[in-house]
Design an enzyme around this catalytic site. Structure first.
Site, short mmCIF file in Angstrom:
data_model
loop_
_atom_site.label_atom_id
_atom_site.label_comp_id
_atom_site.label_asym_id
_atom_site.label_seq_id
_atom_site.Cartn_x
_atom_site.Cartn_y
_atom_site.Cartn_z
N LYS A 46 0.84 -1.21 0.00
CA LYS A 46 0.00 0.00 0.00
C LYS A 46 0.88 1.26 0.00
O LYS A 46 1.60 1.52 0.96
CB LYS A 46 -0.90 0.05 1.23
CG LYS A 46 -1.94 1.17 1.11
CD LYS A 46 -2.66 1.49 2.40
CE LYS A 46 -1.93 2.49 3.25
NZ LYS A 46 -1.79 3.82 2.65
N GLU A 95 10.47 0.88 10.13
CA GLU A 95 11.43 1.96 9.88
C GLU A 95 10.69 3.25 10.14
O GLU A 95 9.82 3.63 9.37
CB GLU A 95 11.96 1.85 8.45
CG GLU A 95 13.32 2.51 8.28
CD GLU A 95 13.19 3.97 7.87
OE1 GLU A 95 13.06 4.82 8.79
OE2 GLU A 95 13.19 4.24 6.68
N CYS A 151 13.41 10.69 6.83
CA CYS A 151 13.49 10.21 8.22
C CYS A 151 14.91 10.29 8.75
O CYS A 151 15.13 10.45 9.94
CB CYS A 151 12.92 8.80 8.34
SG CYS A 151 13.48 7.74 7.04
N GLU A 182 10.48 15.23 15.81
CA GLU A 182 10.73 15.15 14.37
C GLU A 182 9.77 16.11 13.66
O GLU A 182 8.55 16.00 13.83
CB GLU A 182 10.51 13.72 13.86
CG GLU A 182 10.86 13.60 12.39
CD GLU A 182 10.60 12.21 11.81
OE1 GLU A 182 9.55 11.61 12.12
OE2 GLU A 182 11.47 11.73 11.05
P1 ADP Z 1 3.26 10.29 7.99
O1 ADP Z 1 3.04 10.81 9.37
O2 ADP Z 1 4.65 10.44 7.54
O3 ADP Z 1 2.18 10.66 7.02
P2 ADP Z 1 2.11 7.78 8.56
O4 ADP Z 1 2.80 6.88 9.50
O5 ADP Z 1 0.86 8.45 8.97
O6 ADP Z 1 3.22 8.77 8.08
O7 ADP Z 1 1.83 7.03 7.18
C1 ADP Z 1 2.69 6.10 6.62
C2 ADP Z 1 1.86 5.03 5.96
O8 ADP Z 1 1.09 4.35 6.96
C3 ADP Z 1 0.84 5.55 4.96
O9 ADP Z 1 0.79 4.63 3.87
C4 ADP Z 1 -0.46 5.55 5.74
O10 ADP Z 1 -1.61 5.43 4.94
C5 ADP Z 1 -0.28 4.32 6.61
N1 ADP Z 1 -1.07 4.27 7.84
C6 ADP Z 1 -1.58 5.32 8.55
N2 ADP Z 1 -2.23 4.88 9.64
C7 ADP Z 1 -2.15 3.51 9.65
C8 ADP Z 1 -2.60 2.46 10.51
N3 ADP Z 1 -3.28 2.72 11.62
N4 ADP Z 1 -2.29 1.19 10.19
C9 ADP Z 1 -1.58 0.90 9.09
N5 ADP Z 1 -1.13 1.84 8.23
C10 ADP Z 1 -1.40 3.13 8.49
#
Ligand code: ADP
Length: 484
Positions: free
Chosen positions: A188, A262, A296, A393
């Site tokens: 995804k 990561e 990151c 961060e």
């Molecule tokens: P950022 O804060 O850098 O946007 P996120 O950690 O929110 O990073 O997002 C990184 C990825 O994780 C994206 O593909 C997002 O859709 C996905 N994501 C966000 N929330 C969840 C969750 N609860 N479970 C699994 N994947 C998630």
């Protein structure tokens, strides 16, 4: 498949030189080798963050769609894992070559969808993505040499969730080792940058991968959570925020899913008085402003030895004034658009906090476009260990500067963070480099350079930056079971 040649001038005048790119108005889910409509009928928009124009509608995968993708991956697993390593390698080599052939188109799409300067997509992201597939294609038939006298087996279905800062490169980091080791995948991409992963799905189709070996589903957090919680997924690989990483760790805690994370970082970039100062200044700029600081491992905490502080800051400010901020499609641009409105809000929140904490803020005097999401390159001097902009961060073009006198002091300060992903050290003395690399708690440490990546080199963190490594032999371990 209705492929429309979008008029590239819809996006930006600088695209005049971008050549022919093929984008659809609407993207479906790539499941079992077929473009499949989402069961819910829901789509979301992906926009160009440099002008806020809609590029395409993208399918939102529900739990039911994720279930179909996981079933397809599960069904494909026996066939894929029982191919010889050499055969699997051929598919990966083909994919790597096709990425190279389409590098120009992929670079343009990456920059349109994510806002990063075209120079970075063209010279770094896309070539590295191809390199990652080439490197792992080479491992596919050599796993017994990677792990001599050990009996290895692939894990099964890998669920892979990636962020928006290096969309195609992160897809390559995830897919290449998983496939080389014989796993099948449900991947995804992030909701703000799905287009290069979808383009990659088209390339996977063109490379005639067996159906179901790679499935690409789009959507936001709920789609990611459906992958994480699916009982038939054997491994989760996640790159993203520490906050979501913790949710995923909790969700997988009482399962037998293998997990690698990561997560965030707050790297120390350390400048000693004996460093080549002009080179170090370039390294500081690259460390924090590469990809608008959406990195990151960005060198977001600068530690300058007190005796050279004024010289470094003066040169840094002059250099910041020369950075070209603006249209990401212009090949002279150094700093492109912030990836999304919400990320810009986060960055602006921290600019306010920095000022409220009484730190001195310096920003480039450049002007930025009126449409789109922009942040001028920024530094805060006089920061303390307790400053929020030192501790948190920010994931933007914002540098926090501190000083130090002794090596012991800087090691203590550099390690005083919940993160442990990367660090940089600038000095003329090899002995200092070795001393620091032994004592800095960071997964990757660069010496007299910064932000250099290579598929042969393992990448990953300590503490709240996550666990597991990607790249190199270490990266293969995360996709194998050891039956001995
Ligand atoms: P950022 O804060 O850098 O946007 P996120 O950690 O929110 O990073 O997002 C990184 C990825 O994780 C994206 O593909 C997002 O859709 C996905 N994501 C966000 N929330 C969840 C969750 N609860 N479970 C699994 N994947 C998630």
């Amino acid at each position: 498949m209705a492929v429309k040649n979008k008029n590239v001038f819809d996006f930006s005048p600088a695209l005049e030189s971008a050549g022919h790119i093929q984008l659809k108005d609407q993207y479906e889910l790539f499941i079992n080798g077929k473009w499949t409509k989402p069961k819910s009928g829901k789509y979301f928009k992906t926009i160009n963050p440099s002008n806020e124009k809609v590029i395409a509608q993208v399918a939102e995968a529900s739990k039911t769609d994720v279930d179909a993708a996981v079933s397809a991956a599960e069904k494909a697993f026996n066939g894929w894992s029982s191919l010889s390593g050499k055969e699997r390698g051929k598919y990966l080599f083909r994919l790597a070559r096709l990425i190279q052939e389409k590098a120009r188109e992929l670079s343009v799409i990456e920059t349109l969808d994510g806002g990063k300067p075209i120079r970075e997509s063209r010279d770094i992201d896309i070539p590295l993505a191809a390199a990652h597939f080439f490197y792992h294609a080479g491992w596919a038939d050599k796993l017994e040499y990677a792990f001599p006298n050990r009996k290895t087996e692939p894990l099964g279905v890998a669920g892979q969730i990636i962020p928006w800062n290096f969309p195609l490169l992160m897809a390559a980091w995830k897919l290449a080792p998983a496939l080389a080791c014989g796993n099948t995948v449900v991947l995804k991409p992030a909701e703000t940058t799905p287009l290069t992963a979808l383009k990659l799905a088209e390339i996977i189709e063109e490379a005639e991968f067996p159906p179901g070996v790679v499935n690409i589903v789009t959507g936001a957090g709920a789609t990611g959570a459906a992958i994480v919680n699916h009982p038939k997924v054997n491994k989760i690989a996640f790159t993203g925020s520490t906050e979501v990483g913790k949710i995923i760790q909790r969700a997988t805690a009482n399962t037998d899913k293998k997990l690698t994370l990561e997560l965030g970082g707050k790297a120390a970039n350390i400048i000693f008085e004996d460093a080549a100062i002009n080179q170090a200044v370039e390294g500081i700029i690259n460390g924090i402003y590469f990809n608008q600081g959406h990195v990151c491992c960005a060198g977001s905490r600068l530690f300058v030895q007190e005796s050279v502080h004024d010289e470094v800051i003066q040169k840094l400010k002059a250099r910041i004034e020369n950075l070209v901020v603006g249209d990401p499609m212009d090949k002279n641009t150094d700093i492109g658009a912030i990836n999304s409105k919400s990320q810009l809000e986060t960055i602006n929140k921290y600019l306010k906090i920095g000022k409220e904490e009484g730190l001195e803020m310096f920003q480039s005097s450049c002007s930025v476009p009126s449409k789109g999401f922009w942040c001028k390159p920024t530094i805060f001097t006089g920061a303390a260990q307790s400053s929020r902009i030192v501790q948190d961060e920010i994931f933007g073009p914002v540098l926090a500067v501190q000083t130090f006198r002794t090596i012991g002091e800087v090691i203590q300060k550099a390690n005083n963070t919940p993160y442990g992903l990367s660090a940089g050290v600038w000095t003329d003395k090899g002995s200092k480099i070795f001393n620091l690399t032994q004592q800095l708690r960071a997964g990757v440490i660069w010496a007299n350079t910064f932000n250099k990546f290579d598929p042969t080199s393992p990448f990953g963190g300590y503490k709240e930056s996550g666990f597991g490594r990607e790249g190199g032999v270490h990266g293969l371990e995360s996709y194998l079971k050891f039956n001995d």
